[in-house]
Scaffold this motif. Structure first.
Motif, short mmCIF file in Angstrom:
data_model
loop_
_atom_site.label_atom_id
_atom_site.label_comp_id
_atom_site.label_asym_id
_atom_site.label_seq_id
_atom_site.Cartn_x
_atom_site.Cartn_y
_atom_site.Cartn_z
N SER A 36 0.84 -1.19 0.00
CA SER A 36 0.00 0.00 0.00
C SER A 36 0.88 1.25 0.00
O SER A 36 2.08 1.17 0.28
N ARG A 38 1.00 3.32 2.24
CA ARG A 38 1.50 3.47 3.61
C ARG A 38 2.76 2.64 3.84
O ARG A 38 3.55 2.93 4.75
N ASP A 56 -3.46 0.97 -3.64
CA ASP A 56 -4.27 1.35 -2.48
C ASP A 56 -5.56 0.54 -2.51
O ASP A 56 -6.47 0.82 -3.30
N TRP A 59 -10.17 -1.89 0.78
CA TRP A 59 -10.58 -2.47 2.07
C TRP A 59 -9.53 -2.27 3.16
O TRP A 59 -9.67 -2.78 4.25
N GLY A 61 -6.70 0.28 5.49
CA GLY A 61 -6.38 1.61 5.98
C GLY A 61 -7.57 2.29 6.62
O GLY A 61 -8.73 1.85 6.52
N ALA A 62 -7.28 3.41 7.27
CA ALA A 62 -8.33 4.15 7.97
C ALA A 62 -9.26 4.86 7.00
O ALA A 62 -10.45 5.04 7.27
N ARG A 63 -8.74 5.27 5.83
CA ARG A 63 -9.56 5.96 4.82
C ARG A 63 -9.33 5.30 3.46
O ARG A 63 -8.65 5.85 2.59
N PRO A 64 -9.89 4.13 3.26
CA PRO A 64 -9.65 3.42 2.00
C PRO A 64 -10.31 4.14 0.82
O PRO A 64 -11.31 4.84 0.99
N PRO A 65 -9.74 3.97 -0.36
CA PRO A 65 -10.36 4.58 -1.55
C PRO A 65 -11.63 3.84 -1.93
O PRO A 65 -11.89 2.72 -1.47
N THR A 66 -12.42 4.46 -2.78
CA THR A 66 -13.57 3.75 -3.34
C THR A 66 -13.05 2.71 -4.34
O THR A 66 -11.88 2.74 -4.75
N GLU A 69 -11.84 4.50 -7.37
CA GLU A 69 -10.54 5.15 -7.14
C GLU A 69 -9.40 4.15 -7.09
O GLU A 69 -8.28 4.45 -7.48
#
Length: 316
Positions: A36, A38, A56, A59, A61-66, A69
């Motif tokens: 990722s 991160r 990325d 599903w 991380g704290a703010r995953p992409p759509t 995205e």
């Protein structure tokens, strides 16, 4: 043989995947690490990695992409073009392996291995159960072995990174203790006051202290340093930070990432846990360590005693 190692976790997970990556590299001609954003900086530090592929996942991380995205189609295209023979999904403390295993199967990866006992055979060729009490670093090696990858002779199975730079120009000459007060997750963060008290206590005991932190932690590091410690807040990328912690006597950290980075350089660690955090699978691995925490949390006096203990053992 072209191999893919998948670790969609952050810095800690990527660093702990290092032993498994090296085992795969011992038996494959080319190793790609899929990680990722991160984990990207940590992935670049791992021995045995020929290529880093960053994605990325929707599903993680704290703010995953759509899903849009994340460009799943783009990932599948890249994986198919690479034509991987085998993929190892590194065991982590985050999500299970099935979402990425499905994508790997759709990308026509020939053989897929993941931790677990009940994964569908249509998705995972080798489902390897985690043995009781196994650390994440050990579990990764276990899975690599189940896929037929053994470490090179003499590999001790500890997390390692590529050689770190000389950072004495930043830290100054002479021994020092690193204190890293920040953290990505709120539950792992030190209070600035407690961290500043720890710096003062260490300095009064005769230790030179270097305070480190990320670009968004400059204010915290300035407050914690208090004119007593060397303040490197926001002044180090991950490779430079590796040089700073490699040369330290001991690293004191509440977040797992800097603790694992220190361990990967061979530096002893004082791991200060929040009372809310329990991470035995991710304790500092392969180096002498003091694990602090409990119902009331660790005090500055606890940290000083732990630093002294590690140094008295002759390991720092």
């Amino acid at each position: 043989m072209k191999a893919l190692v998948v670790c969609l976790d952050g810095m800690s997970g990527v660093l702990l995947s290092g032993p498994a990556v090296r085992a795969v590299a011992a038996g494959a001609e080319h190793v790609t690490l899929l990680c990722s954003p991160r984990g990207e900086a940590a992935a670049a530090l791992l021995p045995g990695v020929d290529e880093v592929l960053v994605w990325d996942a929707p599903w993680e991380g704290a703010r995953p992409p759509t899903v849009d995205e994340a460009d799943v189609d783009g990932l599948l295209r890249r994986l198919r073009e690479a034509a991987y023979d085998v993929a190892l999904v590194v065991p982590t403390s985050a999500r299970g392996p099935l979402p990425i295993a499905l994508l790997l199967r759709m990308a026509h990866v020939h053989r897929i291995g993941a931790e677990g006992v009940d994964h569908p055979a249509t998705l995972v060729d080798v489902s390897h159960p985690r043995l009781p009490g196994r650390h994440d670093a050990e579990a990764g090696l276990d899975l690599a072995a189940a896929l037929g990858f053994a470490p090179r002779a003499g590999d001790d199975g500890r997390p390692r990174i590529l050689p770190a730079p000389d950072t004495s120009g930043l830290t100054g000459n002479g021994p020092y203790v690193v204190l890293h007060p920040g953290a990505g997750a709120p539950e792992r963060r030190w209070g600035a006051g407690r961290a500043a008290e720890t710096v003062a206590l260490l300095a009064d005991a005769g230790h030179r202290v270097v305070v480190t932190g990320g670009p968004d932690e400059s204010g915290l590091c300035r407050e914690v340093s208090g004119g007593t410690a060397v303040d490197l807040g926001g002044r180090t990328g991950l490779r430079t930070l590796a040089g700073v912690v490699r040369a330290a006597d001991v690293v004191v950290a509440g977040d797992t990432g800097p603790a694992h980075l220190a361990a990967a350089t061979g530096t002893p660690v004082v791991s200060v846990r929040s009372p809310a955090v329990s991470a035995e699978r991710r304790d500092p691995y392969g180096v002498p360590a003091a694990l602090l925490g409990g119902p009331g949390g660790a005090t500055p006096q606890d940290v000083l005693r732990a630093v002294r203990s590690l140094m008295r053992q002759g390991v720092a």
